[in-house]
Each structure stands twice: as C-alpha cells, then as structure tokens.
Scaffold this active site. Sequence first.
Site, PDB file in Angstrom:
ATOM      1  N   SER A 202       0.808  -1.217   0.000  1.00 59.36           N
ATOM      2  CA  SER A 202       0.000   0.000   0.000  1.00 59.36           C
ATOM      3  C   SER A 202       0.844   1.271   0.000  1.00 59.36           C
ATOM      4  CB  SER A 202      -0.965  -0.055   1.197  1.00 59.36           C
ATOM      5  OG  SER A 202      -1.935   0.934   1.046  1.00 59.36           O
ATOM      6  N   HIS A 406      -7.798  -5.500   1.340  1.00 57.13           N
ATOM      7  CA  HIS A 406      -6.558  -4.718   1.293  1.00 57.13           C
ATOM      8  C   HIS A 406      -5.511  -5.192   2.310  1.00 57.13           C
ATOM      9  CE1 HIS A 406      -4.204  -1.276   0.117  1.00 57.13           C
ATOM     10  NE2 HIS A 406      -4.136  -0.835   1.348  1.00 57.13           N
TER      11      HIS A 406
END
Length: 430
Positions: A202, A406
């Site tokens: 990320s 995620h």
Amino acid sequence: MQWARAALLWLAAWAGAWAGAAAQEPAFVPGVASLLGALRPAKAVVRAVRAAAPELFVNLTQRLSSWGYPLETHTVRTEDGYLLTVHRIPHGRAGANASAPAPAAGRPPVLLQHGIISCSEYWVLGGPDNAPALLLADQGYDVWLNNVRGNHYSRKHENLRRKDKEFWMFSWHEIGMYDIPAVIDYILNATQQEKLFYLSHSMGNTLFYVAMSLRPEYNAKIRLQVALAPAVYLNDTPSVPARLAIANSEYIKNLVETFPTYEILPKTESAIALNYFLCSDKAFFNKLCALLFSWIVGAVDLNNTTNLCLVLARSTSSTSALVPWHFAQISRSGEFTQMDLGRSRNMRSYGAPSPPAYPLHRVTAPAAIYVADGDFIVTAKGTERLSKILPNVVLHKVIREKFFNHMDFVTHPRVKELVMDHVLETMARF
Ligand SMILES: *[C@@H]1O[C@H](CO)[C@@H](O)[C@H](O)[C@H]1NC(C)=O
Ligand SMILES: *[C@@H]1O[C@H](CO)[C@@H](O)[C@H](O)[C@H]1NC(C)=O
Ligand SMILES: *[C@@H]1O[C@H](CO)[C@@H](O)[C@H](O)[C@H]1NC(C)=O
Ligand SMILES: *[C@@H]1O[C@H](CO)[C@@H](O)[C@H](O)[C@H]1NC(C)=O
Ligand SMILES: *[C@@H]1O[C@H](CO)[C@@H](O)[C@H](O)[C@H]1NC(C)=O
C-alpha cells in the site's frame, strides 16, 4: 444513504474511542481529546483484557523469539534528523537454514515497507510458514523491516520532541524523500551489497515512487520492487467510509488543527483494550466491527474473524494527520502529485498554482505489481493505469479470491499460497 450515515457515525465513535485512549498520553493536552478521554478504560479493565487475551500484548521481540527467529534492532538517521528503528531478521528459524553458512555472496537483503498507520510487526502476524517476513527469512533472505517516522518505534528526532508540532509536519512525501533513501543506504552499507529487494504494501509503494522519481539515482540500488496493492491512483475506491472521509477531509483537517499536534492513532494499551471490546471474537460488537472493516478495506470472512482483532491491535500505529490528508487530496484529483498547499503557497513552493505530479517515468527499477479484485482501497483499475506509466513493470497480477481485502496481502491465513509463493518465484528470477 441512511446506512452510509450510520457507518460514518460508527467510524466517528471508533475514532473518538481511539482519541480517548490517546488522551492519557502526555502528548495530548485538554481539548477535544480529553473530552473523549472519559471513554478511556480504567487500568483494571486493561489488566482484565491482558489476562483474557495475552496475545494482544505480545510485542515483536517476544513473538519472534517464541517461534525461534532472531531479531536485531538498528537505528537509522535521516537527513532531516529523524531516528528510525529498523528491525532485522538476519536469517530463518533455528533448524531451518539458520545454521547453514550464508552464501558466499551474502544473503540477499530485502527491505519490507509497511503501509499507512502501520509498523514492522505487521509483517510477522501471519506466523511461521505464512507471514511474508518469516517466509523470506526461511528462504535465505536477510529481512529488514522499516518503521517510518512517527510510528511508535520511530518517534525520536535529534532536536525535536514528540510533543512538538514541528515533529509531525510531514506527509508521505517527506517519508519517501528522506526515510526510504536513508534506510536503503544503511542496509546496503551494513550488508556490503550493491542492491536490495524492496517489498512493500500500500503506502509503502507510494513512498517508493516518491523516492525513485525524485531521487532517481536510487533506482540502481533496487534488484526488484514487489508492489503489493500500490496506493497511487485512488480516485475510484469503492470503499464508502473512505469516500465519506475523502469528501469530508476539509472538516476533518479543521478538527485536527485544534489538536496540539498532528499525531493521530497512537498505540496505547487502552487502544488495544478498546479494540478487544469492539472487535475480538468474544466481543458483542464483533460482527459489526468486521462489517465496518469490510466497508473500509474489502470483504472480511464473517465466518472467521479470529485474526481481525490481533491484526488491528498489533499492526496499527501512529502517524501524522498530514499523511491521510495528502492521500485524500490525490484521491479527489486522481493524480499522483505533491501536496496541494493552496494557490499562493503552491506558487511559493513549486513556482506553479497547482502541485507538480511525481515524474513516474523516472522509476526505472523493475516492478512486480500485485492487486486483488476484492480490495476496496487500491483497485486493479488504478494499478493498471500505474503499470502503463511505470517504464519497467515485469508483471501485473490480479488475485481473485472471495475474501481477500486490502489488509490480506500481509495477514491472510493463506497469503503464502495466494501471493507469497508467486512472489518468491518472481524474486528468484532477479
Ligand atoms: C518487547 O518487550 C520486551 C520486554 O518488555 C523489551 O525488552 C523489548 O525491547 C520489546 N521489543 C520491542 C521490539 O519493542
Ligand atoms: C533453505 O533455503 C532454500 C533456498 O535458499 C530453500 O529452497 C529451502 O526450502 C530452505 N529450507 C528450509 C528448511 O526452509
Ligand atoms: C557502514 O558499516 C560499517 C560497519 O558495517 C560501519 O562501521 C560504518 O559506520 C557504516 N557507515 C555508514 C555511513 O553508515
Ligand atoms: C459460513 O458458514 C456457514 C456454515 O458453516 C455456511 O453455511 C456459510 O455459507 C458460510 N458463509 C460464508 C460467507 O462463507
Ligand atoms: C480461521 O482463521 C485462522 C487464522 O486467521 C485460521 O488459523 C483458522 O484455521 C481459520 N479457521 C477456519 C475454520 O477456517
């Protein structure tokens, strides 16, 4: 929009609870935070949670030694005076490849870079035979886990103190410009290697592209970048809470301006205890917590929320409010630019009315990109756009799995099979 408003309220309550936990930290003075401080659990409650869920209070050192992995702690100084704590797992478990002599060329170093509001511990939570850091160590890599400025391991500075506003005046731009080059240089010097692998999740990728585009001489120090869910083009996130936060980011910023510093989400024992009450398997709110989390990061398997509380309690850590603020800006604009300071300050800082885009064509290090179709924060549409702009993408792989959000790139119970086996194979080719 009824349920969306309910979600926002729930999010606000949760953030409030966290701020309340923060209120007992010396960095916070009376104000909004101390008002919410009434929510903080008593010491006895924290003690009770410690007894009920000791695993939530086990730190990185203890966790690794219980599994037989070595851990070293290094301090890296950045050009602008921050003192970062970098953890190192120099080799695998005792009994595995540990006793074998290191190859003549040395074990290949790999730098693992966590994402937003996170820390080095995140990379090991999945346990032996699954967690990325541990798989890499057992495979013969020399594993380095960075902690960016402002998280609970990296709160020291040569001249500034944590309670100084100045300490928290950074976004991911400064982390990418100063922390990443300093850590790369430190590792290469310590290992006497010319290049390293950079594996990031990320925001860890955002930092990489800042560093490599504005300090392109660092590209020569990278064997391969493994980009897990790179956060660069974020304008089409399907996450409703994220969209609400982005749409209301001006108000949130105004609220944060009333705090004494920009520090948000400090990790405290009270925060861990609150987490237990909201999210643990035994908590009344457990399913609600999982559902909220599903709205933010992508679907969580409601049949198995065993890992959720541990991941939230151990992997999250403090940062500056300017970090999500900068993300909110690029999410709104859909462009990967430096921070928008307002027209007149932009003129002074950048010599133009709007902030400049990062020159991604200068990121010449090879990049292997992984993205998941169940990820609500970083979408395949965004990473496809990125992979057309970066000049040296070696692969773009979409993980298709029903419950894979995620966060799962690092802590999914089957992350080895779903991601890391492929990553290890790819790394072996470089
Ligand atoms: C974990 O806790 C132990 C004992 O309190 C301490 O010695 C160690 O430094 C801690 N490890 C980290 C990484 O903070
Ligand atoms: C030791 O490392 C090699 C690669 O360096 C790997 O193929 C092997 O599986 C490792 N052995 C164990 C027991 O982890
Ligand atoms: C490089 O590493 C050596 C030891 O490995 C150390 O003595 C030296 O201070 C390091 N240099 C820098 C610039 O970090
Ligand atoms: C959860 O488990 C139940 C029973 O074990 C099963 O019927 C259901 O389909 C599962 N739900 C999901 C989302 O996997
Ligand atoms: C639930 O997840 C944990 C780890 O998150 C895993 O160890 C366990 O096997 C899972 N349970 C089931 C029934 O799938």
